[in-house]
Every structure is written in structure tokens, then in C-alpha cells.
Design an enzyme around this catalytic site. Structure first.
Site, PDB file in Angstrom:
ATOM      1  N   ASP A 129       0.842  -1.196   0.000  1.00 32.73           N
ATOM      2  CA  ASP A 129       0.000   0.000   0.000  1.00 32.73           C
ATOM      3  C   ASP A 129       0.878   1.247   0.000  1.00 32.73           C
ATOM      4  O   ASP A 129       2.037   1.211   0.407  1.00 32.73           O
ATOM      5  CB  ASP A 129      -0.872   0.045   1.271  1.00 32.73           C
TER       6      ASP A 129
ATOM      7  N   ARG B 276      -1.512  -0.633  -8.360  1.00 24.83           N
ATOM      8  CA  ARG B 276      -2.878  -0.217  -8.002  1.00 24.83           C
ATOM      9  C   ARG B 276      -2.912   1.301  -8.125  1.00 24.83           C
ATOM     10  O   ARG B 276      -2.030   1.975  -7.604  1.00 24.83           O
ATOM     11  CB  ARG B 276      -3.228  -0.616  -6.569  1.00 24.83           C
TER      12      ARG B 276
END
Ligand code: FDA
Length: 303
Positions: A125, A176
Site C-alpha cells: 500500500d 494499483r
């Protein structure tokens, strides 16, 4: 934003934890790994895959970082044991980035190595902008050691992201793409919602045209439509991208996208360190507190 929404946002820092928990529980699978597994299995019944996140961040002791590593290894074992269609997402500051970058690298490498043995992918992340350079460095080191086994995240809110996207696409990275949830200074981030959206599309096109596999992480239906247009223009097969959404946000859109045959991955956080994640989600969308109240009065909350 309504007066009620402004009030929720302004009072979040002093809101008692049980109240935050009540309104934010739709975003979190539960406290235990069993809760996460049950949620992933329920999502599979809807035709969705998942990425499992052990909640935690900004860890300041080596012991806590190592506890987080152990928790991720347990998640990997559960994914294998239950044959779940899932991978994992983790945060660098949960792995000790604020203690020492090398220590953090070694912790993530332990997880990626075990994940590779099971054929499971690991997503790193992206946190706030002071960590962006270090996170991209960690990703590059790990991707060189474990090709194709890990990916990173870019945030269209950041002014630097178009350049980062070009470099990552050239390296064939799995990325992402999201808008970015952290409050950032104007010097590093766009503040205007339309600019952030437009930049999302530019970055998406750069990544896709450059050959990256992209996780399109948004609940913004305008962006979903734009992404579909880019995919069509580039003639990309479904194996080159997936849509991603957070647990507890717009389940109807999730079912529409999955129902149309696109891969749809749901971010499934679980664990006892739910507070910072929940506050970010409520600050992002304070109207959810109103929806939560209405659902409470109706006696149900859909996740
Ligand atoms: P936007 O905020 O405009 O929301 C579009 C619509 O979605 C809203 O109108 C509302 O209906 C609904 N919605 C959005 N948020 C909601 C909420 N909290 N509750 C209820 N409804 C809501 N960020 C980051 O900085 N680093 C990261 O690594 C990640 N990782 C990540 C993974 C996945 C799978 C997703 C979907 C998102 C992230 N994010 C993230 C968060 C992301 O940056 C962003 O903050 C949110 O996705 C909200 O942005 P949208 O694109 O959905 O648009």
C-alpha cells in the site's frame, strides 16, 4: 457538504472509540482472521476476489513489526488452507519503515518469499507523501528479487504521480491506482477534485499503454466509465487489469462491475488496530455516519 457531515468530520478526533467503531464497522471484516476468511468466502459467492489487510500502521517497535509479519504469514496459510481467491496488502510503516528501511525491507521480503511459495501476490500500500520515495525504493528492491510477486500503489492526488507512472510502466510494474486518502500539502498534491480525477485518467492511460497490470481502485462511477473507455481504446484483454473496491463501500457498484465480467477485488481489512483506518474512512465520507444511523434504525448494514 451538509451541516451534519461537517459536524461529523470536525468532531471525529474527539468522538469516543465505541461510536467510531459503530459507524465504521462496515469497513472492517472483524477482529479475527476467521472474520476475514468468512468475509472473503462471502465475497467469492458474489463473484469477487479479495485482498486481505491486517490492520496496523506507524509501528514504532521492532517487536510490533514482527508481530505484524507473523500475522501476515498466518493469513497466507489461511488463504492456502481455505483455497481463497485472495492476495494480501500491507503497509510499509506497519513493517517498520519508521524504524529502519532495511528492517522494513527484510520484513516485507519474509512475507513475499512465503507468498511466492504459495503463488500469492503481495501489494504494498501507499501511505502519506513523506513515505512515497522509500515505498517506491522498497518496491523496486523487492520486485527485482521476486519478479511478478509484488506490486505497489500510486495516488492520482500527488503531483509527482504521472512521472512515477511512466517509470513504473517502463519497468512492467503491477500498480494499483487510487486517488489517495491522505491529507497532503498543496505543494505536493492537487486539491481540486476534478484535477485529481483527470490525473487519474492520464496516469491510468500511461500505465496501461506502457504495459502495466493495473488495479483500478475507485468507487467513483465516472472514473469507472473512463477506465472502461481507456481499456476499450487500447484493446486490453481482461487479464491486464482489475477493478478494486473497499469493503463496505457501494456494494451495488461492486456487483455491477463483477456482473459485467470484470475481475473485481475487494480490500478486506481485519484486526484489532481498526481505529486509524476507520477514522480515515469516516473523514472521507462523513455521510456514512448518517447512512449508518439510518441502517441502525432499519436494523441492518450491508457490507
Ligand atoms: P470518491 O472519494 O470521489 O468516492 C466516490 C464515491 O464512492 C462517493 O461519492 C461515495 O459514494 C463512495 N465512497 C467513497 N469513499 C467512501 C467511504 N469511505 N464510505 C462510503 N462511501 C464512499 N489510498 C491510499 O492513499 N493508499 C492506498 O494504498 C489505498 N488503497 C486502496 C485500495 C482500494 C482497493 C481502494 C478502493 C482504495 C484505496 N485507497 C488508498 C483509497 C483511495 O485513495 C480513495 O481515498 C478512496 O477510494 C475514495 O476515492 P474514490 O476514487 O472512490 O472517489
Amino acid at each position: 457538504m451538509s451541516l451534519f457531515d461537517s459536524l461529523i468530520r470536525a468532531t471525529l478526533p474527539v468522538t469516543p472509540r465505541p461510536v467510531v467503531h459503530f459507524f465504521a464497522r462496515r469497513y472492517v471484516a472483524g477482529a479475527t482472521l476467521d472474520d476475514a476468511v468468512a468475509t472473503v468466502e462471502r465475497l467469492a459467492g458474489e463473484g469477487c476476489c479479495a485482498t486481505v489487510d491486517v490492520l496496523g500502521e506507524s509501528v514504532t517497535s521492532r517487536a510490533l513489526a514482527q508481530t505484524a509479519v507473523a500475522a501476515y504469514l498466518e493469513v497466507l496459510e489461511a488463504i492456502v488452507a481455505r483455497s481463497l481467491d485472495a492476495n494480501v496488502s500491507l503497509k510499509p510503516t506497519q513493517m517498520g519503515l519508521q524504524i529502519d528501511e532495511g528492517f522494513c525491507h527484510d520484513n516485507i521480503a519474509t512475507i513475499v518469499e512465503r507468498a511466492r511459495a504459495h503463488g500469492i501476490f503481495v501489494r504494498i500500500d501507499m501511505e502519506d507523501s513523506p513515505t512515497t520515495d522509500a515505498t517506491l525504493r522498497l518496491y523496486r528492491r523487492l520486485a527485482a528479487r521476486f519478479p511478478g510477486r509484488c506490486g505497489v500503489v500510486l495516488q492520482s492526488r500527488l503531483r509527482r504521480t504521472l512521472d512515477d507512472a511512466a517509470a513504473l510502466a517502463a519497468a512492467g510494474a503491477n500498480v494499483r491506482l487510487c486517488k489517495g486518502i491522505y491529507l497532503e500539502p498543496r505543494t505536493v498534491a492537487y486539491e481540486d477534485r476534478e484535477i485529481i480525477r483527470d490525473n487519474f485518467v492520464h496516469v491510468l492511460r500511461t500505465l496501461m499503454a506502457g504495459g502495466s497490470y493495473v488495479g483500478i481502485a475507485t468507487h467513483d462511477e465516472w472514473l469507472v466509465a473512463e477506465a472502461l473507455a481507456v481499456i476499450r481504446q487500447l484493446g486490453l484483454p481482461r487479464e491486464r487489469y482489475e477493478f478494486q473496491m473497499l469493503l463496505g463501500v457501494d456494494p451495488q457498484l461492486r456487483r455491477i462491475i463483477a456482473g459485467a465480467g470484470h475481475r473485481l477485488r475487494v480490500y478486506v481489512p481485519f484486526g484489532s488496530h481498526w481505529y486509524p483506518y476507520s477514522v480515515r474512512r469516516l473523514r472521507e465520507n462523513p455521510s456514512i455516519a448518517r447512512a449508518g444511523l439510518e441502517a441502525f434504525l432499519r436494523g441492518r448494514v450491508e457490507a
